[in-house]
Scaffold this active site. Sequence first.
Site, PDB file in Angstrom:
ATOM      1  NE  ARG A  30       1.287  -0.488   1.715  1.00 50.46           N
ATOM      2  CZ  ARG A  30       2.154   0.120   1.360  1.00 50.46           C
ATOM      3  NH1 ARG A  30       2.336   1.320   1.001  1.00 50.46           N
ATOM      4  NH2 ARG A  30       3.551  -0.312   1.688  1.00 50.46           N
ATOM      5  N   GLY A 131       9.600   1.224  -6.133  1.00 51.71           N
ATOM      6  CA  GLY A 131      10.379   1.498  -5.217  1.00 51.71           C
ATOM      7  C   GLY A 131      10.030   2.858  -4.206  1.00 51.71           C
ATOM      8  N   GLY A 133       7.763   3.177  -2.090  1.00 52.62           N
ATOM      9  CA  GLY A 133       6.849   2.437  -0.936  1.00 52.62           C
ATOM     10  C   GLY A 133       5.295   2.864  -1.098  1.00 52.62           C
ATOM     11  CB  SER A 135       2.268  -1.487  -2.560  1.00 50.02           C
ATOM     12  OG  SER A 135       2.763  -2.088  -1.611  1.00 50.02           O
ATOM     13  CB  SER A 136       5.184  -0.274  -7.832  1.00 43.30           C
ATOM     14  OG  SER A 136       6.438  -0.722  -7.532  1.00 43.30           O
ATOM     15  CG  ASP A 181       2.405  -3.879   1.025  1.00 42.50           C
ATOM     16  OD1 ASP A 181       1.976  -2.882   2.081  1.00 42.50           O
ATOM     17  OD2 ASP A 181       3.806  -3.923   0.734  1.00 42.50           O
TER      18      ASP A 181
END
Length: 400
Positions: A30, A131, A133, A135-136, A181
């Site tokens: 996202r 990592g 940002g 939203s993995s 998220d």
Amino acid sequence: MSTDPTTKSLHAFRSLYGREPEILVRAPGRVNLIGDHVDYAGGMVMPIAIELQTVIALARQDGRSTTGSRFHSVDLERTETIDLGTPVPALPRDSKGSFVNYVIGPIEQIRSKGHVIPAMDMTIASSIPMGGGLSSSAALEVGVILAMRTLLGAPSNPLEIALEAQQAEHDHAGTPCGIMDMYVSAAARSGHASLIDCRTNELRHVKMPDEEDAIVLITDTTVRHTLNDGAYSRRREACEKALESMGGSYLSEATVDAIEVSALSDEVARRARHVVEETERVRRFARALERKDLEEAGALMFESHESLASLYEVSCPELDLLVNVAEGWRGKGVHGSRMTGGGFGGCTVTLCRPDAVDGITHAFEKAFEEAFARKPVFHVSRAAAGASILEPEGSASPKV
Ligand code: ADP
Ligand code: MG
């Protein structure tokens, strides 16, 4: 080799485990258009799901009396074998296999609802940078919950999936995140942003602008944050302190006047002001999108960045530089731009005209290279749909 995560996950499953998966699901990453660091204070947020996604292939270990469930990340090239016979606590965060915390956490959530967890095999492949940002982690958690619930014949709705994924991130990843998220990854509608009221978890789908007017450009500074390094928790604690001192149910419902006359320390007062003003900006942004006022929407994005940089202090020089360059393109194709996500690195999100993307990315790249001697990474994305079940060929199916 294919870069498509569906193909990668499927191929890995077949070659590692020598059979077909029973379940294949996708869950998107996202990007937040506006409303950062307000979800945990009961504010409003407005993310979209993006086309970058995580694909999970899963099957039970039928006929095997094994105690070892196998979890393979194609992206990390690692397989971890875990005994799921009894509840599994979080692994130490810095251990090499700690990615499985993002898999075990969701599984333990499902176990806590009374389900028996079978031994299983899983592969994970993603196009979301880790990592960065985008939203993995939420995509992985939401994907695991959807996959597990489908496997167990225990379907759920997107809000329940998001709540389980959020709790998993608290318990097993050690990040006291809000629900944004996970919720957008589970619930988004294609072509729409998700306006979420984090007090009530009410979600409204707001149509995105027509593609000839505005597209979403994500620019990754490649500076990697570690949200659980303490800064995130300290911001959250400042919000809790402000609420405790001022009273009320949610900090987002306070007023700037009340903050000004309060006994809050200067730092806590600045954090609180960001939460209150950012929440109001999100409401105005949603109204601006609904009446197709991209100039107003864009102006609010720039204001949001300023607030995150100076009041909430979660920006960094790389993010500030990109937003600065975008300011110079206002009226020449850029509607608005801001840092997005937790901050301290990660990405900016820019709403811009598609015919200006080449010029804007070139300008970003040039300024960034001059300042930091390396290039940012670009992603252009439509607003994608939330997590769904795939057929092995990769087509969406309405099974749940
Ligand atoms: P973000 O959610 O912004 O990408 P986080 O630090 O919250 O960053 O989560 C990243 C972590 O999630 C990774 O370090 C890894 O442990 C886990 N993760 C996410 N995607 C995958 C993946 N495809 N394979 C293995 N682990 C993953
Ligand atoms: Mg994350």
